[in-house]
Design a protein around this motif. Structure first.
Motif, mmCIF file in Angstrom:
data_model
loop_
_atom_site.group_PDB
_atom_site.id
_atom_site.type_symbol
_atom_site.label_atom_id
_atom_site.label_comp_id
_atom_site.label_asym_id
_atom_site.label_seq_id
_atom_site.Cartn_x
_atom_site.Cartn_y
_atom_site.Cartn_z
ATOM 1 N N GLU A 132 -27.928 -1.056 -33.509
ATOM 2 C CA GLU A 132 -29.576 -0.858 -33.167
ATOM 3 C C GLU A 132 -29.691 -1.003 -31.793
ATOM 4 N N ALA A 133 -30.547 -0.080 -31.056
ATOM 5 C CA ALA A 133 -30.757 -0.155 -29.872
ATOM 6 C C ALA A 133 -31.612 -1.467 -29.294
ATOM 7 N N PHE A 134 -31.007 -2.039 -28.127
ATOM 8 C CA PHE A 134 -31.590 -3.303 -27.469
ATOM 9 C C PHE A 134 -33.058 -3.041 -26.931
ATOM 10 N N SER A 135 -33.269 -1.861 -26.245
ATOM 11 C CA SER A 135 -34.605 -1.445 -25.942
ATOM 12 C C SER A 135 -34.785 0.027 -26.198
ATOM 13 N N ILE A 136 -35.915 0.457 -26.259
ATOM 14 C CA ILE A 136 -36.379 1.813 -26.292
ATOM 15 C C ILE A 136 -37.428 2.376 -25.378
ATOM 16 N N PRO A 137 -36.637 3.309 -24.378
ATOM 17 C CA PRO A 137 -37.477 3.771 -23.176
ATOM 18 C C PRO A 137 -38.593 4.392 -23.594
ATOM 19 N N ALA A 138 -39.711 4.599 -22.680
ATOM 20 C CA ALA A 138 -40.792 5.118 -22.968
ATOM 21 C C ALA A 138 -41.619 5.606 -21.767
ATOM 22 N N ASP A 139 -42.458 6.422 -21.757
ATOM 23 C CA ASP A 139 -43.412 6.835 -20.621
ATOM 24 C C ASP A 139 -44.260 5.674 -20.069
ATOM 25 N N ALA A 140 -44.600 5.583 -19.043
ATOM 26 C CA ALA A 140 -45.641 4.697 -18.436
ATOM 27 C C ALA A 140 -46.946 4.708 -19.197
ATOM 28 N N PRO A 141 -47.497 3.712 -19.569
ATOM 29 C CA PRO A 141 -48.801 3.648 -20.461
ATOM 30 C C PRO A 141 -49.899 4.410 -19.676
ATOM 31 N N PRO A 142 -50.913 5.017 -20.463
ATOM 32 C CA PRO A 142 -51.959 5.425 -19.454
ATOM 33 C C PRO A 142 -52.667 4.568 -18.559
ATOM 34 N N GLY A 143 -52.864 4.920 -17.317
ATOM 35 C CA GLY A 143 -53.355 4.224 -16.193
ATOM 36 C C GLY A 143 -52.092 3.426 -15.311
ATOM 37 N N ALA A 144 -50.883 3.419 -15.828
ATOM 38 C CA ALA A 144 -50.085 2.727 -15.045
ATOM 39 C C ALA A 144 -49.038 3.858 -14.227
ATOM 40 N N ALA A 145 -48.649 3.263 -13.310
ATOM 41 C CA ALA A 145 -47.642 4.236 -12.268
ATOM 42 C C ALA A 145 -46.395 4.391 -13.137
ATOM 43 N N PRO A 146 -46.026 5.515 -13.105
ATOM 44 C CA PRO A 146 -44.611 5.728 -13.466
ATOM 45 C C PRO A 146 -43.630 5.084 -12.740
#
Length: 142
Positions: A120-134
């Motif tokens: 199982e993956a230790f972490s799951i990458p994701a896009d920045a949340p709304p309003g947050a800087a990439p």
């Protein structure tokens, strides 16, 4: 006596506070899981200027900051700073999206413990949340 028993340890004079906290974190994770069968531990190192990239976890993580200063940016754009010898719990789920940054001049070293199934993956990458800087730093995904 049947069953599993977890015993809290007191730190010996030769143990550091960080080592005692790490041992307590492992024992807490084992107790929460009911077994150490899928207990996973990892040392995460983030170089100065580096970051983890936006990500989340499927299971709760217990982290201990061994060295450096970790700045976590949470899904609501709030920041939490963790100095050496402190620990924190990272809740599971995409609603707890976050980014870890090393804004200091020495590497951040984290000891992380959680219960994961084999592969199982230790972490799951994701896009920045709304309003947050990439994320604009060199990415290191733990």
């Amino acid at each position: 006596m049947a069953g599993r028993q977890t015993t809290a340890r007191r730190a010996r004079a030769t143990e550091t506070v960080a080592a005692a906290q790490a041992a307590e974190a492992v024992e807490a994770a084992e107790a929460a899981a009911g077994t150490a069968e899928h207990l996973a531990g990892r040392e995460v190192v983030i170089a100065p200027g580096g970051c983890t990239g936006w990500h989340f976890h499927r299971v709760p993580l217990i982290a201990l900051v061994k060295s450096g200063t970790l700045t976590r940016i949470l899904h609501d754009n709030s920041e939490v700073v963790h100095r050496p010898g402190t620990s924190f719990v990272e809740p599971p789920g995409i609603e707890h999206l976050h980014l870890g940054r090393n804004l200091g001049t020495v590497p951040v070293v984290l000891y992380v413990t959680c219960t994961l199934a084999e592969g199982e993956a230790f972490s799951i990458p994701a896009d920045a949340p709304p309003g947050a800087a990439p994320c604009d730093c060199p990415v290191f995904l733990p």
